[in-house]
Design an enzyme around this catalytic site. Structure first.
Site, PDB file in Angstrom:
ATOM      1  N   THR A 212       0.832  -1.210   0.000  1.00  0.00           N
ATOM      2  CA  THR A 212       0.000   0.000   0.000  1.00  0.00           C
ATOM      3  C   THR A 212       0.863   1.255   0.000  1.00  0.00           C
ATOM      4  OG1 THR A 212      -1.816  -1.076   1.136  1.00  0.00           O
ATOM      5  CG2 THR A 212      -1.559   1.265   1.568  1.00  0.00           C
ATOM      6  N   VAL A 241     -13.048  -4.565   2.219  1.00  0.00           N
ATOM      7  CA  VAL A 241     -12.480  -3.215   2.299  1.00  0.00           C
ATOM      8  C   VAL A 241     -11.546  -3.165   3.501  1.00  0.00           C
ATOM      9  CG1 VAL A 241     -13.007  -0.776   2.674  1.00  0.00           C
ATOM     10  CG2 VAL A 241     -14.497  -2.153   1.217  1.00  0.00           C
ATOM     11  N   GLY A 242     -10.342  -2.644   3.281  1.00  0.00           N
ATOM     12  CA  GLY A 242      -9.361  -2.551   4.365  1.00  0.00           C
ATOM     13  C   GLY A 242      -9.415  -1.194   5.053  1.00  0.00           C
ATOM     14  N   GLY A 264      -0.537  -2.138   6.533  1.00  0.00           N
ATOM     15  CA  GLY A 264      -0.522  -3.329   7.386  1.00  0.00           C
ATOM     16  C   GLY A 264      -1.817  -4.093   7.243  1.00  0.00           C
ATOM     17  N   GLY A 266      -5.221  -4.541   7.446  1.00  0.00           N
ATOM     18  CA  GLY A 266      -6.277  -3.549   7.572  1.00  0.00           C
ATOM     19  C   GLY A 266      -7.305  -3.817   8.657  1.00  0.00           C
TER      20      GLY A 266
HETATM   21  N1  ASP Z   1      -3.718  -1.936   4.811  1.00  0.00           N
HETATM   22  C1  ASP Z   1      -4.020  -2.506   3.523  1.00  0.00           C
HETATM   23  C2  ASP Z   1      -5.317  -3.234   3.604  1.00  0.00           C
HETATM   24  O1  ASP Z   1      -5.553  -3.931   4.567  1.00  0.00           O
HETATM   25  C3  ASP Z   1      -2.964  -3.429   3.038  1.00  0.00           C
HETATM   26  C4  ASP Z   1      -1.585  -2.851   3.040  1.00  0.00           C
HETATM   27  O2  ASP Z   1      -1.250  -2.012   3.836  1.00  0.00           O
HETATM   28  O3  ASP Z   1      -0.793  -3.249   2.182  1.00  0.00           O
HETATM   29  O4  ASP Z   1      -6.075  -3.159   2.667  1.00  0.00           O
END
Ligand code: ASP
Length: 345
Positions: A212, A241-242, A264, A266
């Site tokens: 992300t 959805v994160g 991280g 989500g």
């Molecule tokens: N936080 C994002 C999610 O859970 C994933 C990531 O940080 O790569 O969608």
């Protein structure tokens, strides 16, 4: 009498020297303050990235910082402009899990999420589960500025974005071979190679491919802003959805405290309202960026079993980066234009 006079002269010389030094160090602080910080998530997780890829990523991160900095340097450039400009570059690069480089759902589609927030007004915009928007961060900005809503999802978000001049693309634009291979690999590991063409349950393990992107910025008027953009988790359940488009979870900004952008797992960031918790510790308990971010990421989140990291910037330009896992990729630019890039190894 003469002795007293001599002491008085010595004292005033010392005072002048001291004040001079204080001014010099304040000036140094000013040029050294961070005006923009970005992250590329855990793109180099578990050391899976080659040197060549790492140098390509470094180039993209630097380009993103320069774009953000140019936005800040415009006559009326705002922190929000910088966040959007910086994230757009990372969305257009195929190297991160956002925009062009987004991971696939387990059905083999790309569903993208993004959000941003203005630390002065608390105006915010977000989109989730969008499949046709080239730069979801631009759509989030349109939601913030051209609607009286905060979060739009799916088809409604796509139609709104298109109506408001945000560039749309054929979903095939998001197809890339490396991400496809990652999906196949994931499905193999999850022992569900047959789930590509149909909806599956939600019990598959979390992917460790996280990349992300996000940004926090501080403008000349002292206003903070934060944003994030993602393809979510590799092999995620369709419709999942994160935290990235959830204001207060993956992103938050408050001029009285700090701006936060995260990456991280989500679900943990949503349940622990991570970004808002960091802001609150600063605002209500008087913590600084470091103690506030550490308390949430290294203590609370870790204890809960959640992995991830944040970039946190306060209104004086103090930046703190912390992650409870390896490979959090970040980059910063100061007032004076000094750039640093870290792959969190
Ligand atoms: N936080 C994002 C999610 O859970 C994933 C990531 O940080 O790569 O969608």
């Amino acid at each position: 009498m003469i002795r007293r006079l001599r002491w008085a002269i010595r004292l005033s010389v010392a005072l002048v020297l001291f004040v001079g030094q204080a001014t010099a160090s304040q000036a140094e602080d000013k040029t050294g303050r961070v005006v923009l910080a970005i992250h590329g998530g855990f793109a180099v997780h578990h050391g899976s990235v080659t040197n060549q890829l790492e140098s390509q990523m470094r180039a993209s991160l630097e380009e993103s910082l320069r774009a953000g900095r140019a936005a800040l340097d415009k006559p009326n450039g705002t922190s929000l402009d910088a966040v959007e400009a910086a994230i757009r570059v990372l969305e257009d690069s195929s190297l991160f899990n956002a925009g062009k480089g987004a991971v696939f759902t387990r059905e083999g589609r790309n569903e993208l999420d993004a959000s941003l927030i203005d630390g002065r007004t608390k105006k915010a915009g977000a989109v989730a589960c969008v499949t046709t928007i080239r730069n979801p961060i631009a759509a989030a900005r349109a939601v913030m500025e051209k609607s009286n809503r905060v979060l739009l999802v799916g088809r409604g978000a796509e139609e709104f974005a298109a109506r408001n001049g945000v560039e749309t693309v054929n979903p095939v634009y998001f197809w890339s071979e490396p991400r496809w291979k990652e999906l196949l690999e994931y499905l193999k590991k999850a022992d569900r190679p047959d789930t590509l063409s149909r909806s599956a349950g939600n019990q598959a393990p979390l992917s460790d491919e996280l990349g992300t992107v996000g940004a926090v910025a501080l403008d000349r008027s002292g206003n903070l802003a934060a944003g994030a953009s993602t393809g979510g988790l590799n092999g995620k359940q369709p419709g999942r959805v994160g935290d990235s488009p959830i204001i207060g979870a993956g992103t938050y900004a408050d001029n009285d405290a700090c701006a936060v952008s995260s990456s991280g797992q989500g679900e943990f960031f949503i349940r622990y309202a991570v970004a808002f918790d960091i802001v609150s510790l600063m605002k209500y308990k008087g913590f600084n960026v470091e103690t506030a971010a550490n308390e949430v990421i290294q203590n609370k989140l870790k204890r809960a079993g959640g992995s991830g990291g944040v970039i946190v910037l306060d209104a004086k330009g103090n930046l703190f980066v912390t992650a409870n896992d390896k490979g959090f990729c970040t980059a910063t630019i100061t007032d004076a234009g000094a750039i640093t890039v870290s792959f969190g190894k």
